[in-house]
Design a protein around this motif. Structure first.
Motif, mmCIF file in Angstrom:
data_model
loop_
_atom_site.group_PDB
_atom_site.id
_atom_site.type_symbol
_atom_site.label_atom_id
_atom_site.label_comp_id
_atom_site.label_asym_id
_atom_site.label_seq_id
_atom_site.Cartn_x
_atom_site.Cartn_y
_atom_site.Cartn_z
ATOM 1 N N VAL A 180 -32.718 29.511 27.420
ATOM 2 C CA VAL A 180 -33.684 29.295 28.501
ATOM 3 C C VAL A 180 -34.207 30.650 28.976
ATOM 4 C CG1 VAL A 180 -34.074 28.303 30.791
ATOM 5 C CG2 VAL A 180 -32.453 27.214 29.217
ATOM 6 N N SER A 181 -35.486 30.710 29.297
ATOM 7 C CA SER A 181 -36.079 31.917 29.880
ATOM 8 C C SER A 181 -37.198 31.505 30.816
ATOM 9 C CB SER A 181 -36.620 32.860 28.794
ATOM 10 O OG SER A 181 -37.726 32.259 28.124
ATOM 11 N N VAL A 182 -37.601 32.437 31.674
ATOM 12 C CA VAL A 182 -38.701 32.200 32.605
ATOM 13 C C VAL A 182 -39.725 33.311 32.414
ATOM 14 C CG1 VAL A 182 -39.405 31.980 35.012
ATOM 15 C CG2 VAL A 182 -37.194 31.078 34.281
ATOM 16 N N PHE B 193 -38.100 36.816 32.059
ATOM 17 C CA PHE B 193 -36.809 36.945 32.738
ATOM 18 C C PHE B 193 -35.742 36.221 31.922
ATOM 19 C CE2 PHE B 193 -40.070 37.358 35.893
ATOM 20 C CZ PHE B 193 -39.606 38.297 36.791
ATOM 21 N N ALA B 194 -34.701 36.961 31.510
ATOM 22 C CA ALA B 194 -33.547 36.348 30.861
ATOM 23 C C ALA B 194 -32.637 35.759 31.936
ATOM 24 C CB ALA B 194 -32.801 37.383 30.030
ATOM 25 N N TYR C 92 -25.289 26.946 38.167
ATOM 26 C CA TYR C 92 -26.719 27.185 37.996
ATOM 27 C C TYR C 92 -26.943 28.391 37.080
ATOM 28 C CZ TYR C 92 -25.554 30.567 41.644
ATOM 29 O OH TYR C 92 -24.963 31.572 42.361
ATOM 30 N N LEU C 93 -28.175 28.524 36.605
ATOM 31 C CA LEU C 93 -28.582 29.710 35.855
ATOM 32 C C LEU C 93 -29.338 30.637 36.799
ATOM 33 C CD1 LEU C 93 -29.925 28.113 32.526
ATOM 34 C CD2 LEU C 93 -27.573 28.734 33.129
ATOM 35 N N GLU C 94 -29.179 31.929 36.610
ATOM 36 C CA GLU C 94 -29.829 32.898 37.490
ATOM 37 C C GLU C 94 -30.418 34.021 36.648
ATOM 38 O OE1 GLU C 94 -28.237 34.103 41.578
ATOM 39 O OE2 GLU C 94 -27.693 35.816 40.330
ATOM 40 N N THR D 16 -47.615 31.667 38.364
ATOM 41 C CA THR D 16 -47.186 30.495 37.603
ATOM 42 C C THR D 16 -45.946 30.896 36.816
ATOM 43 O OG1 THR D 16 -49.445 29.654 37.362
ATOM 44 C CG2 THR D 16 -47.802 28.842 35.809
ATOM 45 N N ALA D 17 -44.895 30.105 36.934
ATOM 46 C CA ALA D 17 -43.659 30.374 36.201
ATOM 47 C C ALA D 17 -43.552 29.377 35.050
ATOM 48 C CB ALA D 17 -42.450 30.262 37.121
ATOM 49 N N ILE D 18 -43.479 29.889 33.823
ATOM 50 C CA ILE D 18 -43.326 29.040 32.637
ATOM 51 C C ILE D 18 -41.851 29.061 32.232
ATOM 52 C CG2 ILE D 18 -43.993 28.671 30.240
ATOM 53 C CD1 ILE D 18 -46.608 30.149 30.886
ATOM 54 N N VAL D 19 -41.201 27.917 32.352
ATOM 55 C CA VAL D 19 -39.785 27.798 32.014
ATOM 56 C C VAL D 19 -39.676 27.282 30.579
ATOM 57 C CG1 VAL D 19 -37.577 26.783 32.632
ATOM 58 C CG2 VAL D 19 -39.254 27.304 34.419
#
Length: 415
Positions: free
Chosen positions: A208-210, A222-223, A230-232, A244-247
């Protein structure tokens, strides 16, 4: 072993850990003392001239009120004048907490005294001069409310200057489950958090990344690190938080919108609270509460002949003051005993180091003054180029972490 003080909190290694509102709160406290002293003189002189014992008694009570404020004022003055005194190993930032603890003891003694007097009047009622007692109680309430306003400064400040974003949450509805995506900032640099909305939804941090896309087209990836529930994100989110954040997840890409929002004062943050001004504030609030209860008891006693209402109001007031005293004693005592009042800070310090593959062997975080935390950390690493300066720079990004001591040792030795 190397000491370091981040430049964000002043140049040099000066150990000045006073709250940002220190001088302003000191002026407020002296203003309240001046008001109480003036009222005390008026009541004692007026009572002596007009033969009113009740007026003289209230004037003497006002003197104890001014005395309690004097504890806070002298603590502010002493801490400021001796802030650079090398005899205080970690500065004079805790002097306000010591004054607050002392005020808590004074409040407890006042509660006991009021309770004892009220119980005595239950057993042996005394005649009440309503014509004098009610106006005096009303004047006392006015002075206390004026004191509350002076300590408040009209802006509900109480010595806090820290700000935090409200946590804005967006939801992703993916085939694998529902996930909450948020920007988290509470005394630490802002980071992304992705939290499963159901127990069955799980994510692999490595998959997963953002990616943020700013209005001008600028992108940043963002790694993420697994924090258990949770993931941080491992990297901080730079200002502004409007993008806009693309997950990116194993089952697709999902876009969520974030907009910049207002900051707010976090008045309950234990790491930044000024307990000295807080103790003064509690004292005048307790006095105001007793005045209100006294007026209610006296009015009901006069209207219906319920003489027992006066001592009952005293007992209720004593219980309220005792409760406030206990809370203040608990909070200030914990700081004086170096209890960690900001566990989130310790957790984030540990994560910041261990996310690099190093090991935190020992970690202690405690408060040295309002808004100032100190940390002692022992790090084991197999990266020979990472010395104490590297970890000082790494931890320098944490707001409120004003004093850091780092020990670096080889990973093999720690094992």
């Amino acid at each position: 072993m190397v000491d370091f003080k981040d430049a964000a909190f002043g140049a040099g290694h000066d150990h000045i850990f006073l709250g940002v509102g220190h001088e302003k709160n000191e002026r407020k406290t002296w203003a309240v003392i001046a008001l109480c002293s003036a009222m005390m003189l008026v009541e004692i002189v007026g009572g002596s001239m007009f033969g009113s014992l009740a007026l003289v008694a209230d004037g003497l009570h006002m003197s104890t009120h001014a005395g309690a404020m004097l504890i806070a004022a002298l603590a502010y003055s002493y801490a400021r004048k001796h802030a650079t005194d090398s005899r205080f190993v970690f500065g004079t930032g805790k002097l306000g907490d010591l004054a607050g603890f002392t005020s808590a003891i004074v409040l407890a003694m006042i509660a006991l005294l009021i309770g004892y007097e009220a119980a005595s009047r239950f057993l042996s009622p005394v005649p009440i001069h309503f014509g004098e007692a009610i106006p005096i109680a009303a004047v006392g309430l006015f002075v206390n409310l004026a004191s509350v306003w002076l300590l408040n400064g009209g802006d509900h400040d109480h010595g806090h200057d820290d700000h935090a974003h409200e946590e804005e949450v967006q939801k992703i509805f993916a085939p694998s489950g529902v996930f909450a995506v948020s920007i988290f900032e509470d005394g630490v640099p802002p980071v992304f958090r992705i939290t499963p909305a159901t127990q069955t939804s799980r994510l692999d941090a490595t998959a997963v990344s953002v990616t943020t896309v700013q209005p001008d087209g600028t992108q940043q990836v963002f790694a993420l690190a697994d924090r258990g529930d949770y993931l941080e994100s491992k990297e901080d989110i730079p200002e502004p938080h409007s993008f806009t954040a693309i997950v990116r997840m194993p089952d697709g890409e999902f876009g969520v919108e974030f907009e910049e929002h207002e900051h707010h004062d976090d008045a309950d943050e234990a790491a930044t609270r000024d307990h000295n001004i807080g103790a003064a504030y509690i004292h005048v609030m307790a006095d105001a509460a007793v005045s209100v209860l006294a007026i209610i008891g006296l009015v009901l006693a006069r209207a219906f002949g319920w003489l027992w209402m006066d001592p009952l109001a005293g007992i209720i007031g004593a219980l309220v003051i005792a409760n406030w005293s206990y809370g203040l004693m608990r909070d200030t005592g914990a700081i004086l005993l170096d209890m960690n009042c900001d566990r989130r800070m310790a957790e984030n310090v540990r994560h910041a180091i261990e996310d690099l593959g190093d090991k935190v062997v020992d970690l202690h975080v405690w408060r040295v003054g309002p808004g100032h935390m100190s940390a002692v950390v022992s790090v084991a690493t197999d990266e020979t180029q990472r010395d104490s300066r590297f970890y000082h720079a790494l931890l320098g990004r944490f707001m409120g972490l004003s004093h850091v001591t780092v020990e670096v040792q080889p990973l093999q030795t720690a094992a």
